[in-house]
Design a protein around this motif. Sequence first.
Motif, PDB file in Angstrom:
ATOM      1  N   THR A  57     -21.400 -16.520  28.071  1.00 13.01           N
ATOM      2  CA  THR A  57     -21.837 -16.033  26.761  1.00 13.01           C
ATOM      3  C   THR A  57     -21.883 -14.512  26.732  1.00 13.01           C
ATOM      4  OG1 THR A  57     -23.191 -18.027  26.534  1.00 13.01           O
ATOM      5  CG2 THR A  57     -23.638 -16.214  25.006  1.00 13.01           C
ATOM      6  N   PHE A  58     -22.314 -13.904  27.840  1.00 16.48           N
ATOM      7  CA  PHE A  58     -22.326 -12.440  27.928  1.00 16.48           C
ATOM      8  C   PHE A  58     -20.915 -11.878  27.783  1.00 16.48           C
ATOM      9  CE2 PHE A  58     -22.170  -8.615  30.729  1.00 16.48           C
ATOM     10  CZ  PHE A  58     -22.950  -7.785  29.941  1.00 16.48           C
ATOM     11  N   ALA A  59     -19.948 -12.522  28.400  1.00 16.53           N
ATOM     12  CA  ALA A  59     -18.560 -12.071  28.276  1.00 16.53           C
ATOM     13  C   ALA A  59     -18.078 -12.177  26.833  1.00 16.53           C
ATOM     14  CB  ALA A  59     -17.664 -12.899  29.196  1.00 16.53           C
ATOM     15  N   ILE A  60     -18.454 -13.259  26.166  1.00 19.40           N
ATOM     16  CA  ILE A  60     -18.083 -13.430  24.751  1.00 19.40           C
ATOM     17  C   ILE A  60     -18.743 -12.355  23.900  1.00 19.40           C
ATOM     18  CG2 ILE A  60     -18.306 -14.965  22.749  1.00 19.40           C
ATOM     19  CD1 ILE A  60     -18.108 -17.312  24.736  1.00 19.40           C
ATOM     20  N   ALA A  61     -20.007 -12.045  24.191  1.00 18.16           N
ATOM     21  CA  ALA A  61     -20.731 -11.028  23.431  1.00 18.16           C
ATOM     22  C   ALA A  61     -20.072  -9.664  23.562  1.00 18.16           C
ATOM     23  CB  ALA A  61     -22.187 -10.961  23.897  1.00 18.16           C
ATOM     24  N   LEU A  62     -19.572  -9.347  24.743  1.00 18.17           N
ATOM     25  CA  LEU A  62     -18.897  -8.061  24.930  1.00 18.17           C
ATOM     26  C   LEU A  62     -17.635  -7.977  24.076  1.00 18.17           C
ATOM     27  CD1 LEU A  62     -19.217  -7.491  28.787  1.00 18.17           C
ATOM     28  CD2 LEU A  62     -20.658  -6.591  26.952  1.00 18.17           C
ATOM     29  N   VAL A  63     -16.935  -9.089  23.956  1.00 11.89           N
ATOM     30  CA  VAL A  63     -15.727  -9.105  23.131  1.00 11.89           C
ATOM     31  C   VAL A  63     -16.082  -8.976  21.647  1.00 11.89           C
ATOM     32  CG1 VAL A  63     -13.760 -10.509  22.393  1.00 11.89           C
ATOM     33  CG2 VAL A  63     -14.420 -10.453  24.813  1.00 11.89           C
ATOM     34  N   LEU A  64     -17.124  -9.690  21.205  1.00 13.90           N
ATOM     35  CA  LEU A  64     -17.512  -9.682  19.795  1.00 13.90           C
ATOM     36  C   LEU A  64     -18.298  -8.425  19.411  1.00 13.90           C
ATOM     37  CD1 LEU A  64     -18.638 -13.405  19.323  1.00 13.90           C
ATOM     38  CD2 LEU A  64     -16.429 -12.368  18.749  1.00 13.90           C
ATOM     39  N   GLY A  65     -18.937  -7.804  20.395  1.00 13.27           N
ATOM     40  CA  GLY A  65     -19.722  -6.610  20.110  1.00 13.27           C
ATOM     41  C   GLY A  65     -21.120  -6.885  19.612  1.00 13.27           C
ATOM     42  N   VAL A  66     -21.603  -8.126  19.703  1.00 12.11           N
ATOM     43  CA  VAL A  66     -22.972  -8.471  19.302  1.00 12.11           C
ATOM     44  C   VAL A  66     -23.556  -9.425  20.333  1.00 12.11           C
ATOM     45  CG1 VAL A  66     -22.686  -8.123  16.818  1.00 12.11           C
ATOM     46  CG2 VAL A  66     -22.129 -10.342  17.814  1.00 12.11           C
ATOM     47  N   HIS A  67     -24.842  -9.267  20.596  1.00  8.69           N
ATOM     48  CA  HIS A  67     -25.515 -10.107  21.583  1.00  8.69           C
ATOM     49  C   HIS A  67     -26.261 -11.276  20.946  1.00  8.69           C
ATOM     50  CE1 HIS A  67     -24.549  -7.593  25.001  1.00  8.69           C
ATOM     51  NE2 HIS A  67     -24.901  -6.524  24.307  1.00  8.69           N
ATOM     52  N   ARG A  68     -26.205 -11.416  19.646  1.00  5.42           N
ATOM     53  CA  ARG A  68     -26.909 -12.526  18.999  1.00  5.42           C
ATOM     54  C   ARG A  68     -26.290 -13.874  19.367  1.00  5.42           C
ATOM     55  NH1 ARG A  68     -27.350 -11.569  13.098  1.00  5.42           N
ATOM     56  NH2 ARG A  68     -28.417 -13.572  13.184  1.00  5.42           N
ATOM     57  N   VAL A  69     -25.072 -13.867  19.944  1.00  3.89           N
ATOM     58  CA  VAL A  69     -24.449 -15.134  20.339  1.00  3.89           C
ATOM     59  C   VAL A  69     -25.248 -15.838  21.431  1.00  3.89           C
ATOM     60  CG1 VAL A  69     -22.122 -14.474  19.657  1.00  3.89           C
ATOM     61  CG2 VAL A  69     -22.929 -13.931  21.962  1.00  3.89           C
ATOM     62  N   VAL A  70     -26.134 -15.120  22.109  1.00  2.00           N
ATOM     63  CA  VAL A  70     -26.941 -15.753  23.148  1.00  2.00           C
ATOM     64  C   VAL A  70     -27.858 -16.813  22.547  1.00  2.00           C
ATOM     65  CG1 VAL A  70     -28.897 -14.142  23.073  1.00  2.00           C
ATOM     66  CG2 VAL A  70     -28.298 -15.288  25.224  1.00  2.00           C
ATOM     67  N   LEU A  78     -25.627  -3.647  30.260  1.00  2.93           N
ATOM     68  CA  LEU A  78     -26.242  -4.075  31.505  1.00  2.93           C
ATOM     69  C   LEU A  78     -27.714  -4.394  31.309  1.00  2.93           C
ATOM     70  CD1 LEU A  78     -24.606  -1.657  34.118  1.00  2.93           C
ATOM     71  CD2 LEU A  78     -24.057  -4.063  33.635  1.00  2.93           C
ATOM     72  N   TYR A  79     -28.358  -3.628  30.445  1.00  5.32           N
ATOM     73  CA  TYR A  79     -29.755  -3.915  30.128  1.00  5.32           C
ATOM     74  C   TYR A  79     -29.861  -5.270  29.430  1.00  5.32           C
ATOM     75  CZ  TYR A  79     -34.504  -3.120  28.367  1.00  5.32           C
ATOM     76  OH  TYR A  79     -35.852  -3.230  28.089  1.00  5.32           O
ATOM     77  N   ALA A  80     -28.928  -5.552  28.511  1.00  8.30           N
ATOM     78  CA  ALA A  80     -28.915  -6.846  27.830  1.00  8.30           C
ATOM     79  C   ALA A  80     -28.689  -7.977  28.819  1.00  8.30           C
ATOM     80  CB  ALA A  80     -27.831  -6.861  26.754  1.00  8.30           C
TER      81      ALA A  80
END
Length: 269
Positions: free
Chosen positions: A27-40, A112-114
């Motif tokens: 999920t973190f890898a997906i978030a980096l691609v999408l640019g948002v961490h709400r996918v978690v 990295l903090y996320a």
Amino acid sequence: MNPFAWDAFAQGLGWTAVTALAVMLATFAIALVLGVHRVVDVAWGAAFAAVAVVSLAVSAGEGDGARRLLVTALTVVWGLRLAVHIARRGRGHGEDPRYEAMLGRAPGNRNLYALRMIYLLQGGLVWLVSLPVQAAQYAPRPLSALAWAGAALWLVGLFFEAVGDAQLARFKADPAHRGRIMDQGLWRLTRHPNYFGDFCVWWGLFLIAGDGGWRAAAVSVVSPLVMSALLIKGSGKRLLERHMAGRPGWDAYAARTSSFFPWPPRRPR
């Protein structure tokens, strides 16, 4: 009747920890691609479903078969429904304000903090909170009335979550309700029907696990206690109400509506 399989349970804990970690890292890898961490938030429910399935697979030959299938099915239904609902709700939106505020205070690299404070933390919570699901796979006793009471409590929780989410979505979709506080349906009985639903789901799963013997209950009671604390005092109810405070109509709504457990609205003095 075979005793509780402690060695197999300990090995299963390792497999489920790897599973929760794998889901969160993906999920973190997906978030980096999408640019948002709400996918978690989507991964939260999906991770519980994955842990339940893996726990069932690695515990083959252990415990009572009916309990193993019951607890796995209930967890997967709950987790996937939640994941799909959150995915639909967040479609087309930017970053979640909670994560934006948290990452705005990040000392150094935001991503990295996320990873540390969101993904790894939530992965650990998934593993911990899912202990009843894992312990139930190794509980040897056949299902009894306590397990069915737990399933009934789970059903009450799913009803409050699913119906409350659907009612809120319909309310927000009506332009006439813009700027208003949702106070209809289940939201008349509690300010947090979805959080109350979560509460019932995890206490219900604990009862199903505990029905298999005191050992399963002892190793998993921390789960509903932690979930209850998170929902009532942690990142659930407390943070949401802090966010809602000051909105027009909120104080009146909060004064007449139960803060967590469903109850008829209070009459104004």
